[in-house]
Design a protein around this motif. Structure first.
Motif, PDB file in Angstrom:
ATOM      1  N   SER A  34       0.831  -1.205   0.000  1.00 15.42           N
ATOM      2  CA  SER A  34       0.000   0.000   0.000  1.00 15.42           C
ATOM      3  C   SER A  34       0.869   1.259   0.000  1.00 15.42           C
ATOM      4  O   SER A  34       0.585   2.225  -0.725  1.00 15.42           O
ATOM      5  CB  SER A  34      -0.911  -0.012   1.232  1.00 15.42           C
ATOM      6  N   ARG A  37       2.377   1.654  -3.479  1.00 11.17           N
ATOM      7  CA  ARG A  37       1.377   2.175  -4.433  1.00 11.17           C
ATOM      8  C   ARG A  37       1.142   3.656  -4.206  1.00 11.17           C
ATOM      9  O   ARG A  37       1.024   4.441  -5.152  1.00 11.17           O
ATOM     10  CB  ARG A  37       0.069   1.403  -4.311  1.00 11.17           C
ATOM     11  N   GLY A  38       1.083   4.077  -2.947  1.00 11.49           N
ATOM     12  CA  GLY A  38       0.905   5.493  -2.631  1.00 11.49           C
ATOM     13  C   GLY A  38       2.058   6.333  -3.147  1.00 11.49           C
ATOM     14  O   GLY A  38       1.861   7.419  -3.700  1.00 11.49           O
ATOM     15  N   GLU A  40       4.026   5.549  -5.664  1.00 12.24           N
ATOM     16  CA  GLU A  40       3.941   5.579  -7.135  1.00 12.24           C
ATOM     17  C   GLU A  40       2.880   6.588  -7.587  1.00 12.24           C
ATOM     18  O   GLU A  40       3.083   7.329  -8.550  1.00 12.24           O
ATOM     19  CB  GLU A  40       3.629   4.186  -7.665  1.00 12.24           C
ATOM     20  N   ARG A  41       1.764   6.593  -6.879  1.00  8.85           N
ATOM     21  CA  ARG A  41       0.687   7.531  -7.195  1.00  8.85           C
ATOM     22  C   ARG A  41       1.178   8.972  -7.037  1.00  8.85           C
ATOM     23  O   ARG A  41       0.938   9.835  -7.890  1.00  8.85           O
ATOM     24  CB  ARG A  41      -0.499   7.272  -6.264  1.00  8.85           C
ATOM     25  N   ASP A  42       1.888   9.227  -5.948  1.00 14.04           N
ATOM     26  CA  ASP A  42       2.425  10.570  -5.705  1.00 14.04           C
ATOM     27  C   ASP A  42       3.435  10.967  -6.781  1.00 14.04           C
ATOM     28  O   ASP A  42       3.460  12.117  -7.226  1.00 14.04           O
ATOM     29  CB  ASP A  42       3.072  10.644  -4.322  1.00 14.04           C
ATOM     30  N   ARG A  43       4.268  10.003  -7.198  1.00 13.46           N
ATOM     31  CA  ARG A  43       5.245  10.305  -8.256  1.00 13.46           C
ATOM     32  C   ARG A  43       4.552  10.647  -9.573  1.00 13.46           C
ATOM     33  O   ARG A  43       4.983  11.565 -10.280  1.00 13.46           O
ATOM     34  CB  ARG A  43       6.198   9.126  -8.459  1.00 13.46           C
ATOM     35  N   ARG A  44       3.480   9.904  -9.890  1.00 13.43           N
ATOM     36  CA  ARG A  44       2.726  10.224 -11.122  1.00 13.43           C
ATOM     37  C   ARG A  44       2.139  11.624 -11.044  1.00 13.43           C
ATOM     38  O   ARG A  44       2.192  12.391 -12.005  1.00 13.43           O
ATOM     39  CB  ARG A  44       1.611   9.195 -11.354  1.00 13.43           C
ATOM     40  N   GLU A  45       1.612  11.961  -9.880  1.00  8.90           N
ATOM     41  CA  GLU A  45       1.035  13.296  -9.691  1.00  8.90           C
ATOM     42  C   GLU A  45       2.123  14.372  -9.778  1.00  8.90           C
ATOM     43  O   GLU A  45       1.920  15.437 -10.379  1.00  8.90           O
ATOM     44  CB  GLU A  45       0.308  13.366  -8.346  1.00  8.90           C
ATOM     45  N   ARG A  48       2.943  14.845 -13.434  1.00 12.76           N
ATOM     46  CA  ARG A  48       1.901  15.647 -14.107  1.00 12.76           C
ATOM     47  C   ARG A  48       2.066  17.123 -13.770  1.00 12.76           C
ATOM     48  O   ARG A  48       1.995  17.991 -14.649  1.00 12.76           O
ATOM     49  CB  ARG A  48       0.503  15.169 -13.696  1.00 12.76           C
ATOM     50  N   SER A  86      10.934  10.911  -3.258  1.00 16.27           N
ATOM     51  CA  SER A  86       9.966   9.822  -3.356  1.00 16.27           C
ATOM     52  C   SER A  86      10.657   8.534  -3.800  1.00 16.27           C
ATOM     53  O   SER A  86      10.355   7.455  -3.290  1.00 16.27           O
ATOM     54  CB  SER A  86       8.855  10.206  -4.343  1.00 16.27           C
TER      55      SER A  86
END
Length: 161
Positions: A34, A37-38, A40-45, A48, A86
């Protein structure tokens, strides 16, 4: 744009306080997944947001607005630093995962050794040691007698020739 970093920092703080409230020191595999995944999500954001800032920088350059351009470049550097941090955090989480697996394996080996030791102790209680020692002595005597007999036979055979 700066709101994201505030939100990112706030998320980190919430996760720390949440785990402290639970008092759960052990990290399960699902918790580690978890967290990964968090991240990775933050890195994608972050990526962007960095792309948005790049577009804003290009627009500011076209307008000739150097002050905005400079400010956006600083913000872009902050985002890149956050992204690098990150990645570092992700590496640390992976290290924790590996350490947890190693500890679990060590615990499994320890448990197996403990059970083996108990089984050996039980077997030792059931084995009549004196009887086995007497049998070993008898076997040794018989073995020595057979060796002597074989030597005698070898001597007799060599004498016949």
């Amino acid at each position: 744009m700066w709101d994201f970093l505030k939100k990112f920092r706030r998320k980190k703080g919430k996760e720390k306080t949440a785990s402290r409230k639970k008092g759960d020191d052990q990290l399960s595999s699902s918790k580690i997944n978890s967290i990964q995944r968090g991240l990775e999500r933050d890195r994608r954001e972050l990526k962007r947001d960095e792309q948005k800032i790049e577009n804003d920088i290009k627009k500011a350059e076209e307008r000739g607005d150097k002050q905005t351009c400079k400010s956006l470049q600083k913000h872009q550097q902050v985002l890149r630093t956050a992204n690098a941090n990150s990645h570092k955090t992700s590496a640390m989480v992976s290290a924790v995962r590996t350490q947890a697996k190693t500890m679990q394996s060590t615990q499994t080996v320890f448990t197996a050794m403990e059970n083996t030791t108990k089984a050996i102790e039980e077997m030792n209680k059931q084995i009549p040691r004196k009887q086995i020692a007497n049998q070993m002595h008898a076997f040794e005597r018989e073995s020595n007698a057979m060796i002597e007999a074989q030597e005698l036979m070898d001597l007799l055979e060599s004498g016949d020739e």
